[in-house]
Design an enzyme around this catalytic site. Sequence first.
Site, PDB file in Angstrom:
ATOM      1  N   ARG A  57       0.871  -1.186   0.022  1.00  0.00           N
ATOM      2  CA  ARG A  57       0.121  -0.053   0.069  1.00  0.00           C
ATOM      3  C   ARG A  57       0.734   1.334   0.174  1.00  0.00           C
ATOM      4  O   ARG A  57       0.590   2.222  -0.442  1.00  0.00           O
ATOM      5  CB  ARG A  57      -0.878  -0.019   1.229  1.00  0.00           C
ATOM      6  CG  ARG A  57      -1.852   1.099   1.308  1.00  0.00           C
ATOM      7  CD  ARG A  57      -3.238   0.925   1.914  1.00  0.00           C
ATOM      8  NE  ARG A  57      -3.035   0.073   3.095  1.00  0.00           N
ATOM      9  CZ  ARG A  57      -2.469   0.497   4.304  1.00  0.00           C
ATOM     10  NH1 ARG A  57      -2.041   1.572   4.470  1.00  0.00           N
ATOM     11  NH2 ARG A  57      -2.469  -0.376   5.288  1.00  0.00           N
ATOM     12  N   TYR A 113     -12.896  21.689 -12.950  1.00  0.00           N
ATOM     13  CA  TYR A 113     -13.609  20.394 -13.027  1.00  0.00           C
ATOM     14  C   TYR A 113     -14.686  20.073 -12.019  1.00  0.00           C
ATOM     15  O   TYR A 113     -14.346  20.230 -10.816  1.00  0.00           O
ATOM     16  CB  TYR A 113     -12.428  19.170 -12.884  1.00  0.00           C
ATOM     17  CG  TYR A 113     -13.232  17.870 -12.869  1.00  0.00           C
ATOM     18  CD1 TYR A 113     -14.097  17.315 -14.081  1.00  0.00           C
ATOM     19  CD2 TYR A 113     -12.900  16.978 -11.900  1.00  0.00           C
ATOM     20  CE1 TYR A 113     -14.610  16.104 -13.986  1.00  0.00           C
ATOM     21  CE2 TYR A 113     -13.600  15.715 -11.713  1.00  0.00           C
ATOM     22  CZ  TYR A 113     -14.268  15.257 -12.820  1.00  0.00           C
ATOM     23  OH  TYR A 113     -14.848  14.019 -12.932  1.00  0.00           O
ATOM     24  N   ASP A 167      -4.001  22.083 -11.196  1.00  0.00           N
ATOM     25  CA  ASP A 167      -4.496  20.963 -12.110  1.00  0.00           C
ATOM     26  C   ASP A 167      -4.160  21.289 -13.451  1.00  0.00           C
ATOM     27  O   ASP A 167      -4.768  22.201 -14.334  1.00  0.00           O
ATOM     28  CB  ASP A 167      -6.138  20.542 -11.775  1.00  0.00           C
ATOM     29  CG  ASP A 167      -6.676  19.713 -12.614  1.00  0.00           C
ATOM     30  OD1 ASP A 167      -6.202  18.910 -13.522  1.00  0.00           O
ATOM     31  OD2 ASP A 167      -7.895  19.413 -12.334  1.00  0.00           O
ATOM     32  N   LYS A 174      -6.461  11.095 -18.388  1.00  0.00           N
ATOM     33  CA  LYS A 174      -6.640  11.691 -19.745  1.00  0.00           C
ATOM     34  C   LYS A 174      -5.510  11.514 -20.327  1.00  0.00           C
ATOM     35  O   LYS A 174      -5.088  10.325 -20.834  1.00  0.00           O
ATOM     36  CB  LYS A 174      -7.093  12.962 -19.251  1.00  0.00           C
ATOM     37  CG  LYS A 174      -8.205  13.387 -18.083  1.00  0.00           C
ATOM     38  CD  LYS A 174      -9.511  12.629 -18.369  1.00  0.00           C
ATOM     39  CE  LYS A 174     -10.277  12.959 -17.295  1.00  0.00           C
ATOM     40  NZ  LYS A 174     -11.374  12.082 -17.080  1.00  0.00           N
TER      41      LYS A 174
END
Length: 379
Positions: free
Chosen positions: A52, A104, A177, A202
């Site tokens: 993890r 977004y 972003d 993306k």
Amino acid sequence: MAAKPLHPATLAAQALGWIDEQTGAVVLPVHTATTFLRDPDNQYRRGRGYGRADNATYDQPEALITALEEGAASLLFASGMAAAAAVFHSLPAGSHIVAPRVMYWALRRWLAAQADDGRLAADFVDMTSLDALRAATVPGQTRLVWIETPANPLWSITDIAAAAEIAHAAGALVAVDSTAATPVLTRPLSLGADIVMHSATKYLNGHSDVIAGSLTTARKDEFWQRIVMARSGDGAILGSFEAYLLLRGMRTLYPRVERACRSAMKIAETLAANPRVLEVLYPGLPRFPGHTVAARQMQGGFGGMLSIRVKGGEAAAIATAARVEIWKRATSLGGVESLLEHRASIEGAGSPVPPDLLRLSVGIEDPDDLIADLETALG
Ligand SMILES: Cc1ncc(COP(=O)(O)O)c(C=O)c1O
């Protein structure tokens, strides 16, 4: 004499040129181990303990993103949203943040919900206006300014360098972003940002087959350590195979983005002259409000994303979307196939998106095929 640094397109195509030492393979193996051997004296000298926190398949994609963004370190996440959430989770509870009104939508909605629950104090401003940012940023109180540029889906442009100056003067960090810009076109850290975030779903991956996110830091400082702990603590980690696919996608990042930029410009110019189109929103068009700033902070193109407003309102926009054949009616962006979407249907009430707007994600198909399909659909 120092060797000339390699162009980032070379670094991406060769995934930094890493070779598997044992086999000589030019593609590294996918490590699926969730746990790692301890040394007999109880140490972990090889640096990894549990999957993890530590995944060897992340090393190469994280190092490549760090190189392309000219940062100090990167982390992969299970999604772009998980990456963004890790930034906000790493702020002290109740922190004041400033975010754009145009961004977004799912992240805007998430931030508003965090604010409603009292976990953050959020101000949403017109981030194209430095005066609006200055007015919202409270010295000594604002902890973080979130920027998205070009901002989805109006492609509004924020001047990263000027915004970073305002934020830093107030003692706030700046996170960008940069999903739509990609490191091919903009490197926010070199413009003064502290953190860069990508929905790697993306352009970085580029094939509409992986959900992933990334953060890159300018410095390995205490805040970054908190983010490292947040990823492992919240557990929003990427699978090993997805990390491998993401790296494979990034190898073609440059040619994909360069072609998408060229095609988007051609599509924007053609549609701007179409009598059925009210307005084309694309930072590459000289009359677009953010064009001058975009031309300064984006190198080599203005991105593969644009939006059009269709004359006749919402019904005409939806009818246009219904008639396309080559473009696919689907959400998301940055893949090799071109996508088109009636954005207000996704964002719902309270969205700043006009009801006549179609968002276009330009892929790598022949641009004239894409234009012909749109012109037929516009009627
Ligand atoms: C600009 C931008 N940021 C963040 C996200 C969220 O990324 P993900 O879907 O990978 O969680 C998206 C997704 O559409 C996006 O377009």
